[in-house]
Design a protein around this motif. Structure first.
Motif, PDB file in Angstrom:
ATOM      1  N   GLY A  24       4.858   2.502   2.789  1.00 36.21           N
ATOM      2  CA  GLY A  24       5.763   1.544   3.412  1.00 36.21           C
ATOM      3  C   GLY A  24       6.424   0.633   2.380  1.00 36.21           C
ATOM      4  O   GLY A  24       7.652   0.517   2.329  1.00 36.21           O
ATOM      5  N   ASP A  43       1.160  -5.083  -6.335  1.00 34.31           N
ATOM      6  CA  ASP A  43       0.070  -4.194  -5.908  1.00 34.31           C
ATOM      7  C   ASP A  43      -1.124  -4.415  -6.837  1.00 34.31           C
ATOM      8  O   ASP A  43      -0.967  -4.785  -8.002  1.00 34.31           O
ATOM      9  CB  ASP A  43       0.506  -2.718  -5.944  1.00 34.31           C
ATOM     10  CG  ASP A  43      -0.389  -1.844  -5.060  1.00 34.31           C
ATOM     11  OD1 ASP A  43       0.108  -1.317  -4.054  1.00 34.31           O
ATOM     12  OD2 ASP A  43      -1.600  -1.693  -5.365  1.00 34.31           O
ATOM     13  N   GLN A  51      -2.258   9.390  -0.617  1.00 34.76           N
ATOM     14  CA  GLN A  51      -3.585   9.486   0.011  1.00 34.76           C
ATOM     15  C   GLN A  51      -3.868  10.826   0.694  1.00 34.76           C
ATOM     16  O   GLN A  51      -5.012  11.292   0.680  1.00 34.76           O
ATOM     17  CB  GLN A  51      -3.767   8.346   1.016  1.00 34.76           C
ATOM     18  CG  GLN A  51      -3.685   6.990   0.348  1.00 34.76           C
ATOM     19  CD  GLN A  51      -3.886   5.832   1.325  1.00 34.76           C
ATOM     20  OE1 GLN A  51      -4.430   5.989   2.392  1.00 34.76           O
ATOM     21  NE2 GLN A  51      -3.437   4.665   0.936  1.00 34.76           N
ATOM     22  N   MET A 133     -12.976   7.635   0.974  1.00 39.93           N
ATOM     23  CA  MET A 133     -11.834   8.146   0.200  1.00 39.93           C
ATOM     24  C   MET A 133     -10.581   7.352   0.504  1.00 39.93           C
ATOM     25  O   MET A 133      -9.619   7.874   1.032  1.00 39.93           O
ATOM     26  CB  MET A 133     -11.618   9.621   0.547  1.00 39.93           C
ATOM     27  CG  MET A 133     -12.330  10.551  -0.385  1.00 39.93           C
ATOM     28  SD  MET A 133     -11.738  12.213  -0.211  1.00 39.93           S
ATOM     29  CE  MET A 133     -12.151  12.527   1.456  1.00 39.93           C
TER      30      MET A 133
HETATM   31  C1  LIG Z   1      -7.875  10.502   2.833  1.00 40.22           C
HETATM   32  C2  LIG Z   1      -6.622  10.201   3.608  1.00 40.22           C
HETATM   33  C3  LIG Z   1      -5.834  11.242   4.084  1.00 40.22           C
HETATM   34  C4  LIG Z   1      -4.670  10.981   4.794  1.00 40.22           C
HETATM   35  N1  LIG Z   1      -3.902  12.027   5.232  1.00 40.22           N
HETATM   36  C5  LIG Z   1      -2.728  11.768   5.853  1.00 40.22           C
HETATM   37  C6  LIG Z   1      -1.870  12.836   6.235  1.00 40.22           C
HETATM   38  O1  LIG Z   1      -2.185  14.006   6.045  1.00 40.22           O
HETATM   39  N2  LIG Z   1      -0.682  12.526   6.828  1.00 40.22           N
HETATM   40  C7  LIG Z   1      -0.304  11.228   7.049  1.00 40.22           C
HETATM   41  O2  LIG Z   1       0.785  10.987   7.555  1.00 40.22           O
HETATM   42  N3  LIG Z   1      -1.097  10.206   6.703  1.00 40.22           N
HETATM   43  C8  LIG Z   1      -2.289  10.439   6.114  1.00 40.22           C
HETATM   44  N4  LIG Z   1      -3.105   9.402   5.736  1.00 40.22           N
HETATM   45  C9  LIG Z   1      -2.688   8.041   6.099  1.00 40.22           C
HETATM   46  C10 LIG Z   1      -1.609   7.522   5.165  1.00 40.22           C
HETATM   47  O3  LIG Z   1      -1.994   7.684   3.836  1.00 40.22           O
HETATM   48  C11 LIG Z   1      -1.359   6.064   5.506  1.00 40.22           C
HETATM   49  O4  LIG Z   1      -0.911   5.990   6.828  1.00 40.22           O
HETATM   50  C12 LIG Z   1      -0.326   5.450   4.588  1.00 40.22           C
HETATM   51  O5  LIG Z   1      -0.784   5.450   3.260  1.00 40.22           O
HETATM   52  C13 LIG Z   1       0.011   4.033   5.019  1.00 40.22           C
HETATM   53  O6  LIG Z   1       0.950   3.499   4.146  1.00 40.22           O
HETATM   54  P1  LIG Z   1       1.009   1.939   3.886  1.00 40.22           P
HETATM   55  O7  LIG Z   1       2.181   1.712   3.011  1.00 40.22           O
HETATM   56  O8  LIG Z   1       0.921   1.210   5.164  1.00 40.22           O
HETATM   57  O9  LIG Z   1      -0.348   1.591   3.116  1.00 40.22           O
HETATM   58  P2  LIG Z   1      -0.994   2.244   1.828  1.00 40.22           P
HETATM   59  O10 LIG Z   1      -0.342   3.516   1.451  1.00 40.22           O
HETATM   60  O11 LIG Z   1      -2.458   2.243   2.068  1.00 40.22           O
HETATM   61  O12 LIG Z   1      -0.644   1.190   0.692  1.00 40.22           O
HETATM   62  C14 LIG Z   1      -1.173  -0.093   0.674  1.00 40.22           C
HETATM   63  C15 LIG Z   1      -1.043  -0.648  -0.723  1.00 40.22           C
HETATM   64  O13 LIG Z   1      -1.332  -2.022  -0.695  1.00 40.22           O
HETATM   65  C16 LIG Z   1      -2.103  -2.378  -1.825  1.00 40.22           C
HETATM   66  N5  LIG Z   1      -2.852  -3.580  -1.466  1.00 40.22           N
HETATM   67  C17 LIG Z   1      -3.708  -3.736  -0.430  1.00 40.22           C
HETATM   68  N6  LIG Z   1      -4.142  -5.001  -0.370  1.00 40.22           N
HETATM   69  C18 LIG Z   1      -3.542  -5.665  -1.389  1.00 40.22           C
HETATM   70  C19 LIG Z   1      -3.598  -7.014  -1.846  1.00 40.22           C
HETATM   71  N7  LIG Z   1      -4.330  -7.939  -1.224  1.00 40.22           N
HETATM   72  N8  LIG Z   1      -2.890  -7.340  -2.925  1.00 40.22           N
HETATM   73  C20 LIG Z   1      -2.130  -6.407  -3.583  1.00 40.22           C
HETATM   74  N9  LIG Z   1      -2.031  -5.119  -3.171  1.00 40.22           N
HETATM   75  C21 LIG Z   1      -2.737  -4.761  -2.092  1.00 40.22           C
HETATM   76  C22 LIG Z   1      -2.956  -1.155  -2.086  1.00 40.22           C
HETATM   77  O14 LIG Z   1      -3.382  -1.102  -3.431  1.00 40.22           O
HETATM   78  C23 LIG Z   1      -2.005  -0.023  -1.714  1.00 40.22           C
HETATM   79  O15 LIG Z   1      -1.283   0.432  -2.822  1.00 40.22           O
HETATM   80  C24 LIG Z   1      -4.281   9.644   5.024  1.00 40.22           C
HETATM   81  C25 LIG Z   1      -5.056   8.598   4.546  1.00 40.22           C
HETATM   82  C26 LIG Z   1      -6.225   8.878   3.843  1.00 40.22           C
HETATM   83  C27 LIG Z   1      -7.061   7.738   3.318  1.00 40.22           C
END
Ligand SMILES: Cc1cc2nc3c(=O)[nH]c(=O)nc-3n(C[C@H](O)[C@H](O)[C@H](O)COP(=O)(O)OP(=O)(O)OC[C@H]3O[C@@H](n4cnc5c(N)ncnc54)[C@H](O)[C@@H]3O)c2cc1C
Length: 435
Positions: A24, A43, A51, A133
């Motif tokens: 996101g 980050d 992931q 994980m």
């Molecule tokens: C093992 C696994 C397999 C998955 N497989 C799939 C799949 O096949 N298909 C699918 O669509 N989705 C899958 N997902 C889910 C998908 O990865 C997540 O929905 C997606 O990563 C969400 O994106 P995001 O940007 O919300 O958060 P994230 O990608 O989790 O990113 C959050 C970021 O915020 C940073 N952060 C957090 N807290 C802080 C803080 N306090 N200060 C600074 N930085 C911070 C973290 O370091 C991270 O980089 C999977 C997830 C996992 C764990």
């Protein structure tokens, strides 16, 4: 901690601070860097993590660098983007400031894209002993443990003790649990007999424990049934309607009294939102998610937004919030960037509407299940679709090429030279010294 401004130059451009470089945050930062904003991307890590392929790192199928991407590399040519590697600890919405481990920072707009972490549902003992994980570091720790235990197993004469070292319990029958189980079953079939010729692979048991009555609950019945069939073909022992109550590092205790001997539990049974202090209590809802309106505004505060896994938004088609998947995060990032564009033109925001592109899971080679909005299919073709969707979702051409080469190599050789146990010197000495 000092109140330094973590060294970001003042600018005439409005400042948007994006916390989190996941799917996101990165999508949003990329779009906003092409607009008239000063973009601060924060980050904990200096890289983006893909992931969905963590499990392949943990199973020694891919090297970690193929699924990571350095944040700075993405924004090398964008002079209005500033990256800071630190943890955001608190939001001060009254003064429009965030607190980080490096210092404080003012924002005009704040976007929380902080994602989620493993949820052990309050069971501290399981949290201490089980493997999860949610980061590449955790995936590598698991890889080390799996191969270290195989090394120990070949020198362990006692049958029961050896069982504990080679059997693995996976908790959670969602896509992650299913994919891990499939990968471990293939490792048992193709890799272990070649690498550990002294081990009897018939002794290796892989358990998949699921609380509900089916696997892949969010997917179609066909996908769920086929995934179960594929895993059984691979020899995975599936236990449905089973709840893990305790794990002491040696035994997994299942509700009802069953006990499985295993030193390793892989916990893939749930996630909860990451936390940052300072938001109104009422904005934090179930699963630790932050309640937002249809424009991703955090309830009860001004100029603060949340997107992706951390955001809880009710849409008519998703009355209990969106699934926590990459597409939601990416689409919310895009929509919010578009809304900032509209805001600059003094136009009203466009409400977010999730477009479900489908879901999929792979179960070893040649087997996958795919649910698209209009049709569903399973088997070899589904596997090819899974491969290409994941390949093209990776960030960076180098990563795509490396992953592709790895997969082709694995496919034809059933082998990969990544089964390395990498530990710091003091850990090696500690682990090798008899107690
Ligand atoms: C093992 C696994 C397999 C998955 N497989 C799939 C799949 O096949 N298909 C699918 O669509 N989705 C899958 N997902 C889910 C998908 O990865 C997540 O929905 C997606 O990563 C969400 O994106 P995001 O940007 O919300 O958060 P994230 O990608 O989790 O990113 C959050 C970021 O915020 C940073 N952060 C957090 N807290 C802080 C803080 N306090 N200060 C600074 N930085 C911070 C973290 O370091 C991270 O980089 C999977 C997830 C996992 C764990």
């Amino acid at each position: 901690m000092s109140a330094a401004n973590i060294n970001i130059p003042d600018s005439t451009q409005p400042r948007v601070v994006i916390v989190g470089g996941g799917f996101g945050g990165l999508t949003l930062a990329d779009k906003m860097s092409k607009m008239n904003f000063q973009v601060i991307l924060i980050d904990k890590n200096n890289f983006h993590q893909f992931q969905p392929l963590f499990y392949q790192v943990a199973m020694a199928g891919l090297e970690p660098s193929s699924i990571l991407f350095p944040l700075r590399k993405l924004f090398q040519k964008r002079k209005n983007v500033f990256i800071r590697v630190t943890t955001v600890t608190k939001v001060d919405t009254r003064h429009k400031r965030i607190h980080t481990l490096l210092g404080e920072l003012h924002y005009d707009h704040l976007v929380l894209a902080i994602g989620a972490d493993t949820n052990f549902f309050g069971n501290e003992k399981i949290a201490r002993k089980a493997f999860s994980m949610k980061s590449v570091g955790e995936a590598l720790t698991l890889r080390n443990k799996i191969f270290y235990d195989y090394e120990r197993a070949i020198t362990t004469m006692d049958y029961k003790e050896r069982q504990g070292l080679i059997d693995i319990v996976i908790v959670g029958g969602g896509p992650t649990g299913v994919e891990v189980a499939g990968a471990l079953a293939e490792m048992k079939k193709y890799i272990i007999p070649k690498d550990y010729t002294e081990l009897d692979t018939n002794e290796i048991d892989i358990y998949l424990i699921q609380g509900g009555d089916c696997l892949l609950k969010g997917m179609s019945v066909e996908a769920s049934q086929k995934a179960e069939e594929f895993l059984k073909e691979l020899g995975v022992i599936i236990k449905l309607n089973s709840r893990v109550e305790d794990f002491d590092g040696k035994h997994v205790h299942i509700k009802g009294g069953e006990k499985i001997q295993a030193n390793k539990v892989i916990w893939a049974a749930g996630i909860k939102g990451n936390t940052v202090a300072g938001l109104p209590e009422e904005s934090i809802v179930w699963g630790g998610r932050i309640k937002v309106d249809r424009e991703n505004r955090v309830a009860g505060v001004e100029n603060v937004y949340a997107i992706g896994d951390i955001a809880y938004m009710e849409e008519p088609d998703y009355p209990k919030g969106h699934p926590q998947v990459a597409q939601v995060a990416i689409q919310q990032g895009k929509n919010l960037a578009y809304n900032f564009k509209l805001q600059a033109k003094e136009k009203p925001f466009k409400p977010f509407k999730y477009k479900d592109l489908g879901s999929m899971a792979t179960i070893g080679r040649n087997r996958a299940v795919v649910d698209l909005p209009k049709f569903k299919f399973q088997g070899f073709f589904a596997w090819i679709v899974w491969l290409f969707v994941h390949l093209f979702s990776l960030i960076g051409m180098k990563n795509r090429v490396f992953v592709f080469i790895n997969w082709v190599w694995n496919y034809f050789t059933y082998d990969q030279s990544l089964r390395l146990i990498i530990r710091p010197k003091n850990r090696i000495e500690k682990e090798e010294t008899p107690s």
